[in-house]
Design a protein around this motif. Structure first.
Motif, PDB file in Angstrom:
ATOM      1  N   LEU A 172      47.304 114.566 -11.326  1.00  0.00           N
ATOM      2  CA  LEU A 172      47.583 115.188 -10.737  1.00  0.00           C
ATOM      3  C   LEU A 172      47.685 117.120 -10.395  1.00  0.00           C
ATOM      4  O   LEU A 172      47.023 117.437  -9.177  1.00  0.00           O
ATOM      5  CB  LEU A 172      49.349 115.189 -10.549  1.00  0.00           C
ATOM      6  N   PRO A 173      47.850 118.054 -11.444  1.00  0.00           N
ATOM      7  CA  PRO A 173      47.770 119.614 -10.681  1.00  0.00           C
ATOM      8  C   PRO A 173      46.091 119.583 -10.902  1.00  0.00           C
ATOM      9  O   PRO A 173      45.803 120.464  -9.515  1.00  0.00           O
ATOM     10  CB  PRO A 173      48.152 120.142 -11.988  1.00  0.00           C
ATOM     11  N   PHE A 174      44.756 118.986 -11.338  1.00  0.00           N
ATOM     12  CA  PHE A 174      43.496 119.152 -10.411  1.00  0.00           C
ATOM     13  C   PHE A 174      43.562 118.850  -9.586  1.00  0.00           C
ATOM     14  O   PHE A 174      42.048 119.142  -9.028  1.00  0.00           O
ATOM     15  CB  PHE A 174      42.221 118.732 -11.864  1.00  0.00           C
ATOM     16  N   THR A 175      43.658 117.465  -8.994  1.00  0.00           N
ATOM     17  CA  THR A 175      43.685 116.940  -8.090  1.00  0.00           C
ATOM     18  C   THR A 175      44.728 117.427  -6.444  1.00  0.00           C
ATOM     19  O   THR A 175      43.779 117.903  -5.402  1.00  0.00           O
ATOM     20  CB  THR A 175      44.237 115.415  -7.555  1.00  0.00           C
ATOM     21  N   ALA A 176      45.838 118.323  -6.984  1.00  0.00           N
ATOM     22  CA  ALA A 176      46.115 118.855  -6.039  1.00  0.00           C
ATOM     23  C   ALA A 176      45.573 119.852  -6.099  1.00  0.00           C
ATOM     24  O   ALA A 176      45.487 120.607  -4.957  1.00  0.00           O
ATOM     25  CB  ALA A 176      47.084 119.422  -6.513  1.00  0.00           C
ATOM     26  N   LEU A 177      45.081 121.300  -7.220  1.00  0.00           N
ATOM     27  CA  LEU A 177      43.962 122.363  -6.179  1.00  0.00           C
ATOM     28  C   LEU A 177      42.614 121.713  -5.460  1.00  0.00           C
ATOM     29  O   LEU A 177      42.159 122.310  -4.719  1.00  0.00           O
ATOM     30  CB  LEU A 177      43.460 122.220  -7.562  1.00  0.00           C
ATOM     31  N   GLY A 178      42.285 120.220  -5.821  1.00  0.00           N
ATOM     32  CA  GLY A 178      41.253 120.670  -4.899  1.00  0.00           C
ATOM     33  C   GLY A 178      41.364 119.312  -3.668  1.00  0.00           C
ATOM     34  O   GLY A 178      40.137 118.956  -2.746  1.00  0.00           O
ATOM     35  N   GLY A 179      42.434 118.884  -3.395  1.00  0.00           N
ATOM     36  CA  GLY A 179      42.786 118.096  -2.176  1.00  0.00           C
ATOM     37  C   GLY A 179      43.120 116.163  -1.702  1.00  0.00           C
ATOM     38  O   GLY A 179      42.828 116.413  -1.367  1.00  0.00           O
ATOM     39  N   GLY A 180      42.646 116.181  -3.502  1.00  0.00           N
ATOM     40  CA  GLY A 180      42.185 114.811  -2.775  1.00  0.00           C
ATOM     41  C   GLY A 180      43.937 114.622  -3.962  1.00  0.00           C
ATOM     42  O   GLY A 180      43.316 112.760  -4.535  1.00  0.00           O
ATOM     43  N   VAL A 181      45.056 114.261  -3.753  1.00  0.00           N
ATOM     44  CA  VAL A 181      45.603 113.390  -4.722  1.00  0.00           C
ATOM     45  C   VAL A 181      46.594 112.465  -3.709  1.00  0.00           C
ATOM     46  O   VAL A 181      46.653 111.118  -4.315  1.00  0.00           O
ATOM     47  CB  VAL A 181      47.504 114.439  -3.844  1.00  0.00           C
ATOM     48  N   GLY A 182      45.756 112.062  -1.964  1.00  0.00           N
ATOM     49  CA  GLY A 182      46.398 111.061  -1.944  1.00  0.00           C
ATOM     50  C   GLY A 182      44.958 109.677  -2.476  1.00  0.00           C
ATOM     51  O   GLY A 182      45.700 108.806  -1.965  1.00  0.00           O
ATOM     52  N   ASP A 183      43.632 110.183  -1.810  1.00  0.00           N
ATOM     53  CA  ASP A 183      42.626 109.778  -2.948  1.00  0.00           C
ATOM     54  C   ASP A 183      42.311 108.887  -4.491  1.00  0.00           C
ATOM     55  O   ASP A 183      42.458 107.837  -3.950  1.00  0.00           O
ATOM     56  CB  ASP A 183      41.541 110.164  -2.284  1.00  0.00           C
ATOM     57  N   ALA A 184      43.296 110.093  -4.348  1.00  0.00           N
ATOM     58  CA  ALA A 184      44.041 109.468  -6.414  1.00  0.00           C
ATOM     59  C   ALA A 184      44.603 108.525  -5.975  1.00  0.00           C
ATOM     60  O   ALA A 184      44.712 107.707  -7.242  1.00  0.00           O
ATOM     61  CB  ALA A 184      44.154 110.410  -7.184  1.00  0.00           C
ATOM     62  N   GLY A 185      45.805 108.984  -5.388  1.00  0.00           N
ATOM     63  CA  GLY A 185      46.485 107.608  -6.048  1.00  0.00           C
ATOM     64  C   GLY A 185      46.449 106.448  -5.167  1.00  0.00           C
ATOM     65  O   GLY A 185      46.717 105.510  -5.960  1.00  0.00           O
ATOM     66  N   GLN A 186      45.937 106.661  -4.396  1.00  0.00           N
ATOM     67  CA  GLN A 186      45.337 105.653  -3.638  1.00  0.00           C
ATOM     68  C   GLN A 186      44.246 104.583  -4.345  1.00  0.00           C
ATOM     69  O   GLN A 186      44.938 103.213  -4.904  1.00  0.00           O
ATOM     70  CB  GLN A 186      44.758 105.754  -2.465  1.00  0.00           C
ATOM     71  N   ALA A 187      43.401 105.736  -5.417  1.00  0.00           N
ATOM     72  CA  ALA A 187      42.487 104.724  -6.414  1.00  0.00           C
ATOM     73  C   ALA A 187      43.160 104.578  -7.632  1.00  0.00           C
ATOM     74  O   ALA A 187      42.828 103.140  -8.328  1.00  0.00           O
ATOM     75  CB  ALA A 187      41.546 105.483  -6.510  1.00  0.00           C
ATOM     76  N   LEU A 188      43.950 105.199  -8.265  1.00  0.00           N
ATOM     77  CA  LEU A 188      44.322 104.887  -9.569  1.00  0.00           C
ATOM     78  C   LEU A 188      45.718 103.702  -9.338  1.00  0.00           C
ATOM     79  O   LEU A 188      45.634 103.330 -10.448  1.00  0.00           O
ATOM     80  CB  LEU A 188      44.827 106.096 -10.229  1.00  0.00           C
ATOM     81  N   VAL A 189      46.720 103.792  -8.909  1.00  0.00           N
ATOM     82  CA  VAL A 189      47.659 103.390  -8.651  1.00  0.00           C
ATOM     83  C   VAL A 189      48.192 102.624  -7.688  1.00  0.00           C
ATOM     84  O   VAL A 189      48.695 101.011  -7.628  1.00  0.00           O
ATOM     85  CB  VAL A 189      49.012 104.776  -8.500  1.00  0.00           C
ATOM     86  N   VAL A 190      48.085 102.553  -6.239  1.00  0.00           N
ATOM     87  CA  VAL A 190      47.756 102.046  -4.993  1.00  0.00           C
ATOM     88  C   VAL A 190      47.595 100.491  -4.929  1.00  0.00           C
ATOM     89  O   VAL A 190      47.302  99.573  -4.918  1.00  0.00           O
ATOM     90  CB  VAL A 190      48.229 102.127  -3.303  1.00  0.00           C
ATOM     91  N   ASP A 191      45.831 100.760  -5.115  1.00  0.00           N
ATOM     92  CA  ASP A 191      44.960  99.986  -5.581  1.00  0.00           C
ATOM     93  C   ASP A 191      45.230  98.347  -6.230  1.00  0.00           C
ATOM     94  O   ASP A 191      44.803  97.173  -6.101  1.00  0.00           O
ATOM     95  CB  ASP A 191      43.217 100.173  -5.325  1.00  0.00           C
ATOM     96  N   PRO A 192      45.421  99.206  -7.455  1.00  0.00           N
ATOM     97  CA  PRO A 192      45.754  98.221  -8.137  1.00  0.00           C
ATOM     98  C   PRO A 192      46.982  97.485  -8.353  1.00  0.00           C
ATOM     99  O   PRO A 192      47.356  95.952  -8.757  1.00  0.00           O
ATOM    100  CB  PRO A 192      45.750  98.374 -10.147  1.00  0.00           C
ATOM    101  N   ALA A 193      48.076  98.543  -8.015  1.00  0.00           N
ATOM    102  CA  ALA A 193      48.778  97.472  -7.407  1.00  0.00           C
ATOM    103  C   ALA A 193      49.366  96.521  -6.473  1.00  0.00           C
ATOM    104  O   ALA A 193      49.822  95.887  -6.508  1.00  0.00           O
ATOM    105  CB  ALA A 193      50.300  98.597  -7.188  1.00  0.00           C
ATOM    106  N   LYS A 194      48.060  96.358  -5.713  1.00  0.00           N
ATOM    107  CA  LYS A 194      48.517  95.645  -4.430  1.00  0.00           C
ATOM    108  C   LYS A 194      47.323  94.912  -4.870  1.00  0.00           C
ATOM    109  O   LYS A 194      47.919  93.238  -4.094  1.00  0.00           O
ATOM    110  CB  LYS A 194      47.808  96.343  -3.251  1.00  0.00           C
TER     111      LYS A 194
END
Length: 107
Positions: free
Chosen positions: A67-89
């Motif tokens: 999260l700290p690294f993706t927040a600096l790069g501006g990709g928090v939404g994409d990382a959350g979608q790929a790592l948490v939301v897609d497998p949960a769905k």
């Protein structure tokens, strides 16, 4: 030994219920669209779903660590979608034995 007997009886009952449901049809439009066979439902229940739940938990941990690294790069939404939301769905929304997600019904 008793646990093994209970496991096999449960497995037998689940497989017979899945065969009966696939033969009679459930009336659910998700199943009439894809109509997965009984062995696909059983494999999904015993193998795929537990692995997807584990992938969701590991993905959530990786998301928190990154999260700290993706927040600096501006990709928090994409990382959350790929790592948490897609497998949960895939683990909790998709119908049993189906290849697509359960909430995407075709008309």
């Amino acid at each position: 030994m008793k646990v093994l007997q209970v496991f096999f009886v449960t497995l037998l009952l689940c497989s017979s219920l899945a065969v009966q449901a696939s033969e009679t049809g459930s009336g659910d439009p998700r199943y009439t669209i894809q109509n997965p066979p009984a062995y696909a439902m059983l494999g999904d229940l015993l193998i795929a779903r537990p692995l997807l739940v584990v992938a969701t938990v590991i993905g959530a941990g990786a998301f928190v660590v990154s999260l700290p690294f993706t927040a600096l790069g501006g990709g928090v939404g994409d990382a959350g979608q790929a790592l948490v939301v897609d497998p949960a769905k895939a683990a909790f929304v998709r119908c049993l034995g189906c290849t697509g997600e359960g909430f995407e019904q075709r008309e």
